[in-house]
Enzyme design. Structure first.
Site, PDB file in Angstrom:
ATOM      1  N   GLU A  44       0.841  -1.206   0.000  1.00 36.74           N
ATOM      2  CA  GLU A  44       0.000   0.000   0.000  1.00 36.74           C
ATOM      3  C   GLU A  44       0.872   1.251   0.000  1.00 36.74           C
ATOM      4  OE1 GLU A  44      -3.666   1.846   2.735  1.00 36.74           O
ATOM      5  OE2 GLU A  44      -2.620   0.030   3.374  1.00 36.74           O
ATOM      6  N   LYS A 113      -9.213   2.731  -2.690  1.00 38.49           N
ATOM      7  CA  LYS A 113      -9.584   2.095  -1.426  1.00 38.49           C
ATOM      8  C   LYS A 113     -10.952   2.582  -0.957  1.00 38.49           C
ATOM      9  CE  LYS A 113      -7.496   1.086   3.103  1.00 38.49           C
ATOM     10  NZ  LYS A 113      -6.294   1.311   3.936  1.00 38.49           N
ATOM     11  N   CYS A 147      -5.696  -3.275   1.834  1.00 42.24           N
ATOM     12  CA  CYS A 147      -5.565  -3.380   3.295  1.00 42.24           C
ATOM     13  C   CYS A 147      -6.893  -3.589   4.023  1.00 42.24           C
ATOM     14  CB  CYS A 147      -4.818  -2.149   3.817  1.00 42.24           C
ATOM     15  SG  CYS A 147      -4.153  -2.347   5.493  1.00 42.24           S
TER      16      CYS A 147
END
Length: 265
Positions: A44, A113, A147
């Site tokens: 990330e 994200k 994540c």
């Protein structure tokens, strides 16, 4: 189809130094290609660093910005696909994003994200709104999330229902949440019948201590390859034939009763 050999780059690079991180990526791509990999997955926000505060705004780039072009050149030169995390600027908004470049240097997918973790991310980033982003590589359907996204089972199940074979999850997993890498990720792979490549940062960075433990988990819930706590490049195989056999044996997706799950939304 032959297995898709996949390399996981566990590294925090040099936070705040995009040019240096592109050099790290280039060296990793060379090593991955020499190991026979067709895909390299980075963590990330790999291009900029994670705990960089206000530098997020300064270092954010458009999806097709100069760093994207540099990574495309690396992918084409080494003949493998590359997924990397970076802060994407789109007008006045900044997204925590991941971009997949094909082995010919062409852009295959860009993901933003959807679930932002903690005050830092919520201050600097806008959440994405597209939960399932996919691309094809060597006959394997690849999905992308970042994540915290993988910690929501609904997210992963949406990918399973869309036919994702390999879910790429660049991450910045920190202490004391290492159980996600150790336990949650293999369970996600098993319950949604897919491979999951979970690729972490490592070591201290700002207020965080990243735990490493990057892994490639298979649809049987076993880990095919796992890194330790330090800088490391590990390689594993995504086997479409084994995936098909596992899906035929495991009835989770067939035995679902969606009519009972309306309250989840």
């Amino acid at each position: 189809m032959p297995p898709l050999r996949t390399a996981l780059l566990q590294s925090s690079g040099r936070p705040g130094h995009v040019d240096e991180n592109i050099k790290v990526l280039d060296a990793a791509a060379r090593r991955a290609a020499e190991a026979g990999a067709r895909l390299l997955v980075c963590p990330e926000l790999f291009l900029t660093g994670y705990a960089i505060g206000a530098q997020v705004s300064r270092l954010a780039e458009p999806a097709d910005g100069p760093s994207a072009r540099a990574v495309a050149e690396i992918a084409a030169r080494h003949g493998l696909a590359v997924l990397y995390g970076y802060p994407e600027r789109a007008g006045e908004q900044i997204f925590n994003a991941a971009r997949l470049i094909g082995p010919d240097g062409a852009a295959l997918a860009n993901y933003r994200k959807t679930h932002l973790f903690g005050p830092f991310e919520q201050e600097w980033f806008t959440p994405g709104e597209q939960p399932v982003v996919q691309a094809e590589l060597d006959g394997v359907r690849i999905g992308i999330m970042i994540c915290y996204d993988v910690e929501f089972p609904e997210n992963v199940r949406a990918h399973a229902l869309a036919g994702t074979d390999l879910l790429l999850v660049p991450t910045a997993q920190m202490h004391p949440f290492q159980f996600v890498a150790e336990s949650v990720v293999p369970v996600r792979a098993f319950e949604s019948q897919m491979y999951v490549a979970y690729v972490n940062r490592t070591g201290p960075e700002g207020e965080f201590e990243f735990v490493g433990l990057s892994c490639l988990a298979g649809p049987d819930g076993t880990v095919r390859t796992r890194a330790g706590r330090g800088e490391e490049l590990v390689v594993g195989e995504v086997d479409p034939e084994f995936l098909n056999t596992s899906r035929a044996t495991n009835p989770y997706l067939r035995d679902r009763r969606p009519g009972l799950y309306g309250s989840l939304a």
